[in-house]
Design a protein around this motif. Structure first.
Motif, PDB file in Angstrom:
ATOM      1  N   PRO A   1       0.829  -1.208   0.000  1.00 34.61           N
ATOM      2  CA  PRO A   1       0.000   0.000   0.000  1.00 34.61           C
ATOM      3  C   PRO A   1       0.869   1.266   0.000  1.00 34.61           C
ATOM      4  N   GLU A   2       0.505   2.179  -0.876  1.00 35.84           N
ATOM      5  CA  GLU A   2       1.305   3.394  -1.096  1.00 35.84           C
ATOM      6  C   GLU A   2       1.637   4.126   0.203  1.00 35.84           C
ATOM      7  N   GLY A   3       0.655   4.276   1.077  1.00 39.39           N
ATOM      8  CA  GLY A   3       0.899   4.991   2.329  1.00 39.39           C
ATOM      9  C   GLY A   3       1.951   4.312   3.175  1.00 39.39           C
ATOM     10  N   LEU A   4       1.884   2.999   3.314  1.00 34.30           N
ATOM     11  CA  LEU A   4       2.877   2.274   4.120  1.00 34.30           C
ATOM     12  C   LEU A   4       4.264   2.354   3.491  1.00 34.30           C
ATOM     13  N   LYS A   5       4.310   2.260   2.163  1.00 34.09           N
ATOM     14  CA  LYS A   5       5.603   2.367   1.470  1.00 34.09           C
ATOM     15  C   LYS A   5       6.220   3.747   1.709  1.00 34.09           C
ATOM     16  N   GLU A   6       5.419   4.793   1.561  1.00 35.95           N
ATOM     17  CA  GLU A   6       5.938   6.149   1.744  1.00 35.95           C
ATOM     18  C   GLU A   6       6.266   6.444   3.219  1.00 35.95           C
ATOM     19  N   LEU A   7       5.526   5.830   4.130  1.00 36.19           N
ATOM     20  CA  LEU A   7       5.845   5.960   5.553  1.00 36.19           C
ATOM     21  C   LEU A   7       7.224   5.369   5.825  1.00 36.19           C
ATOM     22  N   ALA A   8       7.500   4.193   5.274  1.00 37.03           N
ATOM     23  CA  ALA A   8       8.809   3.559   5.449  1.00 37.03           C
ATOM     24  C   ALA A   8       9.917   4.437   4.858  1.00 37.03           C
ATOM     25  N   ILE A   9       9.701   4.948   3.649  1.00 36.20           N
ATOM     26  CA  ILE A   9      10.712   5.811   3.011  1.00 36.20           C
ATOM     27  C   ILE A   9      10.939   7.061   3.856  1.00 36.20           C
ATOM     28  N   SER A  10       9.874   7.633   4.375  1.00 31.52           N
ATOM     29  CA  SER A  10       9.988   8.837   5.209  1.00 31.52           C
ATOM     30  C   SER A  10      10.770   8.550   6.486  1.00 31.52           C
ATOM     31  N   ARG A  11      10.545   7.389   7.078  1.00 29.98           N
ATOM     32  CA  ARG A  11      11.279   7.023   8.294  1.00 29.98           C
ATOM     33  C   ARG A  11      12.765   6.844   7.997  1.00 29.98           C
ATOM     34  N   VAL A  12      13.093   6.225   6.872  1.00 24.14           N
ATOM     35  CA  VAL A  12      14.494   6.112   6.464  1.00 24.14           C
ATOM     36  C   VAL A  12      15.111   7.504   6.378  1.00 24.14           C
ATOM     37  N   ALA A  13      14.384   8.430   5.790  1.00 23.86           N
ATOM     38  CA  ALA A  13      14.883   9.804   5.659  1.00 23.86           C
ATOM     39  C   ALA A  13      15.181  10.415   7.022  1.00 23.86           C
ATOM     40  N   VAL A  14      14.287  10.217   7.979  1.00 29.66           N
ATOM     41  CA  VAL A  14      14.506  10.757   9.326  1.00 29.66           C
ATOM     42  C   VAL A  14      15.742  10.124   9.950  1.00 29.66           C
ATOM     43  N   LEU A  15      15.826   8.812   9.882  1.00 25.76           N
ATOM     44  CA  LEU A  15      16.937   8.103  10.523  1.00 25.76           C
ATOM     45  C   LEU A  15      18.286   8.474   9.927  1.00 25.76           C
ATOM     46  N   ASN A  16      18.303   8.798   8.635  1.00 26.53           N
ATOM     47  CA  ASN A  16      19.562   9.107   7.949  1.00 26.53           C
ATOM     48  C   ASN A  16      19.757  10.605   7.694  1.00 26.53           C
ATOM     49  N   SER A  17      18.885  11.431   8.274  1.00 26.32           N
ATOM     50  CA  SER A  17      18.979  12.894   8.111  1.00 26.32           C
ATOM     51  C   SER A  17      19.003  13.316   6.647  1.00 26.32           C
ATOM     52  N   ALA A  18      18.165  12.685   5.858  1.00 22.85           N
ATOM     53  CA  ALA A  18      18.071  12.983   4.425  1.00 22.85           C
ATOM     54  C   ALA A  18      16.918  13.963   4.200  1.00 22.85           C
ATOM     55  N   VAL A  19      17.229  15.236   4.256  1.00 24.63           N
ATOM     56  CA  VAL A  19      16.223  16.304   4.209  1.00 24.63           C
ATOM     57  C   VAL A  19      15.369  16.222   2.947  1.00 24.63           C
ATOM     58  N   HIS A  20      16.019  16.143   1.797  1.00 23.05           N
ATOM     59  CA  HIS A  20      15.265  16.121   0.531  1.00 23.05           C
ATOM     60  C   HIS A  20      14.327  14.912   0.490  1.00 23.05           C
ATOM     61  N   GLU A  21      14.811  13.751   0.924  1.00 22.96           N
ATOM     62  CA  GLU A  21      13.996  12.549   0.914  1.00 22.96           C
ATOM     63  C   GLU A  21      12.760  12.714   1.810  1.00 22.96           C
ATOM     64  N   TRP A  22      12.946  13.289   3.002  1.00 22.02           N
ATOM     65  CA  TRP A  22      11.810  13.539   3.895  1.00 22.02           C
ATOM     66  C   TRP A  22      10.830  14.513   3.256  1.00 22.02           C
ATOM     67  N   ASP A  23      11.330  15.637   2.787  1.00 23.01           N
ATOM     68  CA  ASP A  23      10.450  16.683   2.255  1.00 23.01           C
ATOM     69  C   ASP A  23       9.560  16.146   1.129  1.00 23.01           C
ATOM     70  N   ILE A  24      10.097  15.301   0.282  1.00 20.65           N
ATOM     71  CA  ILE A  24       9.332  14.761  -0.846  1.00 20.65           C
ATOM     72  C   ILE A  24       8.416  13.625  -0.396  1.00 20.65           C
TER      73      ILE A  24
END
Length: 195
Positions: A62-85
């Motif tokens: 499900p798109e929401g769960l996939k994007e939630l996982a990607i967003s969490r990776v961004a937080v954990l790795n301090s990837a600003v652009h990845e989080w913002d998108i």
């Protein structure tokens, strides 16, 4: 960025088909800084675009769960652009702002007791996905209980897809941060209310 961007137009005829394939995937947007960093090696950029394109558009998680996982990776790795998108995409895909705030704020889950009802604004499924993402990103190994909880609501195929998504976006975030692609390092991530 720590190296100059590759040219936005193909530097030779050999690179042209790669540029065209990546531009087609990005349509209607132009090539982004990540593309222009990768295009220093067109073959590598082509493989990356194909792989990440499949993760983005050819999975059944499900798109929401996939994007939630990607967003969490961004937080954990301090990837600003990845989080913002991707945090904004997660909200558009139906993940609540409370859940996104939890994804932003929760401490890392190294050892987990995955609760059925979730925590701090998260459903049980969302919390399980965050635990799975945390363990893959920080410790690499995933506890049996965490994997078992994810398997309660995702098929075997979807577990593979979620695992590939978390792995792929760890790669993306590490590339973005190491080279400071998009010149985002040191800039704050968008607040959840601004997504």
């Amino acid at each position: 960025m720590r190296v100059p961007y590759a040219p936005s137009e193909p530097p030779n005829e050999e690179a042209r088909p790669v540029y065209e394939r990546i531009a087609e995937r990005r349509k209607p947007r132009p090539l982004i800084p990540l593309d222009l960093a990768l295009l220093h090696n067109p073959a590598m950029a082509d493989g990356w675009s194909s792989f990440i394109g499949a993760i983005r558009t050819k999975t059944s998680v499900p798109e929401g769960l996939k994007e939630l996982a990607i967003s969490r990776v961004a937080v954990l790795n301090s990837a600003v652009h990845e989080w913002d998108i991707h945090a904004a995409i997660a909200v558009k895909a139906g993940i609540s702002r409370d859940a996104m705030q939890a994804a932003f704020d929760l401490p890392v889950t190294k050892k987990a007791t995955v609760q059925k009802e979730g925590v701090q604004g998260l459903t049980g499924e969302e919390y399980a996905v965050l635990c799975y993402t945390d363990q893959m990103t920080i410790g690499v190994a995933v506890e049996d209980d965490v994997a078992g909880k994810v398997k309660e609501f995702l098929s075997d195929k979807q577990v593979v897809e979620l695992t590939a998504t978390v792995a792929a976006y760890n790669c993306v975030s590490r590339f973005l941060v190491a080279l400071d692609v998009g010149e985002c390092n040191g800039r704050g991530m968008k607040a959840v209310k601004d997504l």
